[in-house]
Structures are given as structure tokens and as C-alpha cells.
Design a protein around this motif. Structure first.
Motif, PDB file in Angstrom:
ATOM      1  N   THR A 167       0.701  -1.209   0.592  1.00  0.00           N
ATOM      2  CA  THR A 167       0.031   0.061  -0.069  1.00  0.00           C
ATOM      3  C   THR A 167       0.661   1.050   0.031  1.00  0.00           C
ATOM      4  OG1 THR A 167      -2.123  -1.210   1.271  1.00  0.00           O
ATOM      5  CG2 THR A 167      -2.306   1.266   1.346  1.00  0.00           C
ATOM      6  N   GLU A 194      -7.187  -0.162  -0.894  1.00  0.00           N
ATOM      7  CA  GLU A 194      -7.971  -0.477  -0.109  1.00  0.00           C
ATOM      8  C   GLU A 194      -9.075  -0.855   0.834  1.00  0.00           C
ATOM      9  OE1 GLU A 194      -4.299  -1.405   1.770  1.00  0.00           O
ATOM     10  OE2 GLU A 194      -5.502  -3.146   2.096  1.00  0.00           O
ATOM     11  N   ASP A 249      -5.337  -1.918  -5.164  1.00  0.00           N
ATOM     12  CA  ASP A 249      -4.578  -2.414  -3.718  1.00  0.00           C
ATOM     13  C   ASP A 249      -5.427  -3.214  -3.250  1.00  0.00           C
ATOM     14  OD1 ASP A 249      -3.280  -2.771  -1.422  1.00  0.00           O
ATOM     15  OD2 ASP A 249      -3.605   0.118  -1.068  1.00  0.00           O
ATOM     16  N   GLU A 250      -5.589  -4.316  -3.141  1.00  0.00           N
ATOM     17  CA  GLU A 250      -5.816  -5.426  -3.324  1.00  0.00           C
ATOM     18  C   GLU A 250      -7.522  -5.690  -3.215  1.00  0.00           C
ATOM     19  OE1 GLU A 250      -4.591  -7.472   0.183  1.00  0.00           O
ATOM     20  OE2 GLU A 250      -3.499  -5.774   0.421  1.00  0.00           O
TER      21      GLU A 250
HETATM   22 MG   LIG Z   1      -2.058  -2.621   1.904  1.00  0.00          MG
END
Ligand SMILES: [Mg+2]
Ligand SMILES: Nc1ncnc2c1ncn2[C@@H]1O[C@H](COP(=O)(O)OP(=O)(O)OP(=O)(O)O)[C@@H](O)[C@H]1O
Lengths: 234, 298
Positions: free
Chosen positions: A41, A83, A159-160
Motif C-alpha cells: 500500500t 484498499e 490495492d487488494e
Molecule cells: Mg495494504
């Protein structure tokens, strides 16, 4: 298209990144893998201009963009799908999307952008007037992707995106990523789900304790014994 | 009966002013999580600036009415730019210490009071001329001054304008987005610190207008910012997060004060706002309009 050259970053005394280098070519999908706290991140946030880079450079389309302001970078085409559930809970779905086009507010084609997002995510169209805070987790993830697309990105960073989604929704998110890639989007993908990430990506980087430990073709990473043990659970 | 009606009508008028100041507090609070203890002093300098422009610069009333919000906007925006941004460091840092922000607003309140006190002009107690003078207006048995009607009209217009701004314009939505999720707002490219500055300016301008509206009804002193307590009560009735809640809260408080004065005792008026705050916090801490606390966490 994107070149990160030896960046360092820290949160106060905590070193988060050390000498991280990576590159993403135009139209390519590249994934960035690593355990919790590895600095994935942070890397995206450095590229987005949210976390200051203490050393090193970031180049975008050949131009130095290190430490530029977030809004300038977004207008330039570097857009992140963050995220978690980073939406505007009190605004309607449609308002959330329209804010995605904030940096394009003086340009034409915002209505067309909205049409396109609704075509990709028909569910969001059904929920256009609903308060975003009351959308389901999956719908909120779709909303964040749609909102990022509204900015007409040239580089899209995820992000994820599969975090906390059911297997069916994970499939759907990856289908969207693949489709965007086929339409020519350049993508940097951060994932915990290493298996699926390596499947869609051409190349990958593996981050450990803030440093790039391995990088290479997705296929060779997927068969690398270390990677298999640490990230693919094999 | 007509006494009660009269009490309700003038309660609505003062309530409008409380509502404006409450709006100013809540807009800042929602956008920045900062409780602005200088809200009352922004009202006060609005009033004094009005006086200065009218008596010193001999400007016409309309020009004064247009200039005061601009000037107080600048005060609020500069306060944010110079002080809060320094105190807060990077706007996106995760743990900003809210206490230091709040203390900074207390500092601003003393600064403004002090600044007004050193101007020789303010030693005499003065009164701002009303927006409209002329004979009072009778509505049935109820008597209202022309200034009272102006207060109601201006307040209504400001509220409509705010509603349109926050609900219908992209900038208004961006401000709401920033207050709901600053991180996400930054990520879509909204310049968050400029937004905060705009919010401080806007909220301050509203307080300044409230000062111009209120000043003809009271004697002006550098301490007239104490009216902020009533605005806090109004905002708390409304849940400290809802703009319509501020309006209803302000008007309800104005009316309750007058009814307390009529039915209980004029001495009880002063404690009414505190009593109302306690009652609301005891029985309905989210206010009459606040979202349930659980939902706000999302
Ligand atoms: Mg992260
Ligand atoms: N705001 C912050 N303040 C202090 N330290 C932080 C902050 N954000 C991250 N860190 C630290 O920096 C390191 C890298 O964090 P980062 O969030 O980049 O990891 P990540 O790879 O994204 O992890 P995850 O998979 O859990 O999301 C961690 O040690 C983390 O504790």
C-alpha cells in the motif's frame, strides 16, 4: 509508462520502503505481491503522491512526477482504487461516481464516462440513487472501481480489490480487471490472492519488509519454489 | 394567548439567528471534526465590520451587507490556512490531534475579541442600524419589527442557497465528500486542504452575516460572541451533524426561551439552553435529526 526508481519511504521512524524499483509498460498488467505489512500500500501511495518519497524517483510517461500533488497526478492519469471501502457513504452512488470525474470537471465526455461505468457495472445503475454507505461490500468495491474509471485513468492501480469478497465476487472483479486490460488499460495490481493475481498479470514483483525480493515473468514466479511456499500455499 | 403568540413569533426570529450560527459550527465540524469555539467571535466581528463599513466608510447598507461575508470569509479561510494547516501538519496524516485544533480556535476567539477591543471606536456601546426601519408590521395580534422580517427572509435565503449548494453543485458535493472521507476525496483528486479552507471561509461568512442581522437587536460589545452558547444548544438539538437539524434546533430553542420567559420566569431564560443541552444529551444523544451513531461509523 511507469518507472519507480529506488524509492524510499518512512512513517516517522518506521522505515516502510527501501530502494524499491519497479516498472509497468503501457498496456501491461503487473502485480505487486507480499505479506501483510510488506509495503504494498505504501508503494501505491508513494506513486499516488499521498506518502512522501524520501529518496528515489518516480517517472510517468517519461516525465518526473516524484512528490507531485495528488490532484495533479490524478489529472495526469494516475488513479488508485484504494484498499478497503473508501467511498463517500452519505452521497448517492451516482454522486460518488461523478466525484470520480472531479479532475475532468471542465472537460466534456463525463456523461459518456458514466454510461460506460454503468455498462460495466449494471448493478451500480440500479443503485444510482441509493446512499453509497448502504451498498453491499461487493457493490462498494465495484463503486470504487467505477469511480476510478470516471477519472479516465492512464494507469490504474488496484490495492487488494478482492479483499473481503466472496469467491464469486472475486471472480467478477478479476473479470473486470481482465476486460480493462483487453481494452488497453495499464494496470498495477496489489493482491494477497497471489494465485489469481499471477494468472492475470504478465509480470510480478514480490515485496518483503519494504524491499523488492524477487521479480520476473508471472509464469516463472508462479513456479518458483520460494514463491510457491510463501504465497501460493504449496 | 396573544402574549404566547407574540413570544413564539419573536422566538422564531431569534431562533433564526441561532440557527445560522449553529449552521456555521456544524459545517466546520462535519468537514474538519473541529469544534469551533471562535464561532461567536466571528459573529461579533461580522457585526463590528458592518458598523465600521456603515459609520466609518459611509457605505450604503447593501454594500455593507455584501462586503461583511466576504471579509469574514477571508478571516476564516486565513485562519485555516495559517494556523490549522500548521497545527495539523500534513492534512492526510492519520492521527491528527483534534485537541490542538480546538485550542487554536479558542486562541482565535481571544485574538478577535482583543483586536476589536483595541479599536477606540468600540469603547462606546453602539447599535447597528437595522436593515429596514419603519413602523412595525402587525400580523393579527403579533407585532414584528421590519428587522425581524428581514432576519427571517435572509435566513431562509441562506438556507435555501446552502441546500442548493450542497445538494446540487459538484463543488458542494466535493465538500461533503471531503467531510465524509478525506482520504477517498484526496484519491479522486479533490484538493482536500483547499476544501477545508473553503469550508472555514463559508462557515465564517455565515457567522458574519448572523452578526449583521443580530447586532441591531442587541447592544454591541466585544463579548456579544457569547451567543455561541445558544448556537451550540441549537446544533446539539439537531444532532450536531444535520443542517436541517440546526434550523429546527435554532428555531425551537428561540421559541422555548420565550415560552420559559412567559410561563416560568424571565430569569430562567439564561439557563434554558444549558438545560436543553442536558436533556438532549441524556435522552437523545444523537439529537432529533442526527443519524444513529451506529450508522455514522460506516
Ligand atoms: Mg495494504
Ligand atoms: N500511517 C502509518 N503510520 C505508521 N506506519 C505505517 C503507516 N502505514 C503503514 N505503516 C507501516 O508501514 C509498513 C508497510 O505498510 P503497508 O500498509 O504498506 O503494507 P501492505 O503491504 O499494504 O500490507 P497489507 O497487506 O496488510 O495491506 C508496515 O510496517 C506498517 O505498519
Amino acid at each position: 509508462m511507469l518507472e519507480v526508481r529506488g524509492i524510499h519511504a518512512a512513517y516517522g521512524a518506521v522505515r516502510a520502503l527501501e530502494d524499491v524499483s519497479l516498472s509497468v509498460g503501457a498496456g501491461e498488467i503487473v502485480c505487486l505481491l507480499g505479506a501483510n505489512g510488506a509495503g504494498k500500500t505504501t508503494t501505491l501511495n508513494c506513486i499516488s503522491g499521498i506518502v512522501p518519497v524520501t529518496q528515489g524517483r518516480i517517472l510517468f510517461e517519461g516525465e518526473e512526477v516524484t512528490s507531485e500533488r495528488v490532484d495533479w497526478l490524478v489529472a495526469r492519469g494516475i488513479v488508485q482504487v484504494p484498499e478497503g471501502r473508501e467511498i463517500f457513504p452519505g452521497l448517492s452512488t451516482q454522486d460518488n461516481l461523478e466525484l470520480g470525474a472531479w479532475t475532468r470537471r471542465r472537460h466534456n465526455g463525463r456523461a459518456a464516462g458514466l454510461e460506460r461505468v454503468y455498462e460495466l457495472f449494471p448493478r451500480l445503475k440500479e443503485r444510482a440513487a441509493q446512499r453509497a454507505g448502504t451498498l453491499s461490500g461487493g457493490e462498494q468495491q465495484m463503486l470504487m472501481i467505477g469511480r476510478a474509471l470516471m477519472a479516465q485513468p492512464r494507469l490504474l492501480m488496484f490495492d487488494e480489490p478482492s479483499l473481503g469478497l466472496s469467491p464469486i465476487l472475486v471472480q467478477q472483479v478479476f473479470r473486470i480487471i481482465r476486460r480493462l486490460h483487453e481494452e488497453g488499460m495499464t494496470i498495477l495490481l496489489v493482491e494477497q490472492n497471489a494465485r489469481m493475481a499471477l494468472e492475470v498479470s504478465a509480470r510480478g514483483y514480490i515485496l518483503e519488509n519494504g524491499e523488492v525480493k524477487l521479480h520476473g515473468e508471472a509464469g516463472s514466479l508462479a513456479t518458483d519454489p520460494q514463491v510457491r511456499e510463501a504465497y501460493l500455499g504449496a | 394567548m396573544s402574549l404566547v403568540l407574540q413570544g413564539v413569533a419573536s422566538g422564531v426570529v431569534t431562533g433564526c439567528v441561532y440557527a445560522l450560527v449553529a449552521l456555521s459550527l456544524v459545517i466546520v465540524y462535519k468537514a474538519t471534526d473541529v469544534v469551533n469555539f471562535a464561532g461567536g467571535e466571528l459573529v461579533m466581528i461580522g457585526a463590528y465590520l458592518g458598523l465600521l463599513l456603515l459609520l466609518w466608510f459611509q457605505l450604503p447598507y447593501i454594500a455593507m451587507f455584501a462586503l461583511v461575508p466576504v471579509a469574514v470569509f477571508a478571516v476564516g479561510a486565513l485562519f485555516d490556512r495559517i494556523t490549522l494547516r500548521k497545527v495539523g501538519g500534513r492534512a492526510l496524516a492519520k492521527h491528527v490531534d483534534l485537541v490542538s485544533f480546538v485550542v487554536a480556535t479558542i486562541g482565535l476567539s481571544y485574538l478577535l475579541k482583543g483586536a476589536v477591543r483595541v479599536v477606540p471606536f468600540t469603547e462606546e456601546v453602539r447599535r447597528l442600524p437595522p436593515l429596514f426601519s419603519g413602523p412595525p408590521v402587525f400580523i393579527g395580534d403579533v407585532v414584528l419589527q421590519r428587522q425581524d422580517l428581514a432576519i427571517i427572509a435572509v435566513t431562509t435565503m441562506i438556507m435555501l442557497a446552502l441546500w442548493l449548494f450542497f445538494e446540487r453543485t459538484l463543488l458542494g458535493k466535493a465538500l461533503r465528500a471531503t467531510s465524509q472521507n478525506a482520504r477517498a476525496a484526496a484519491l479522486v483528486g479533490v484538493p482536500v486542504s483547499a476544501m477545508r479552507m473553503a469550508v472555514w471561509g463559508l462557515a465564517s461568512a455565515i457567522a458574519g452575516i448572523a452578526g449583521v442581522l443580530l447586532a441591531p437587536k442587541l447592544l454591541m460589545t466585544p463579548d456579544m460572541g457569547a451567543v455561541v452558547m445558544l448556537a451550540f444548544a441549537a446544533a446539539i438539538i439537531g444532532g450536531f451533524s444535520s443542517l436541517p437539524g440546526c434550523v429546527v434546533g435554532g428555531i425551537a430553542l428561540g421559541v422555548i426561551q420565550n415560552l420559559v420567559g412567559i410561563f416560568i420566569s424571565p430569569q430562567a431564560i439564561a439557563v434554558t439552553p444549558f438545560f436543553v443541552i442536558m436533556l438532549v444529551l441524556l435522552f437523545r444523544p444523537e439529537g432529533l435529526f442526527g443519524e444513529s451513531l451506529a450508522l455514522k461509523k460506516v
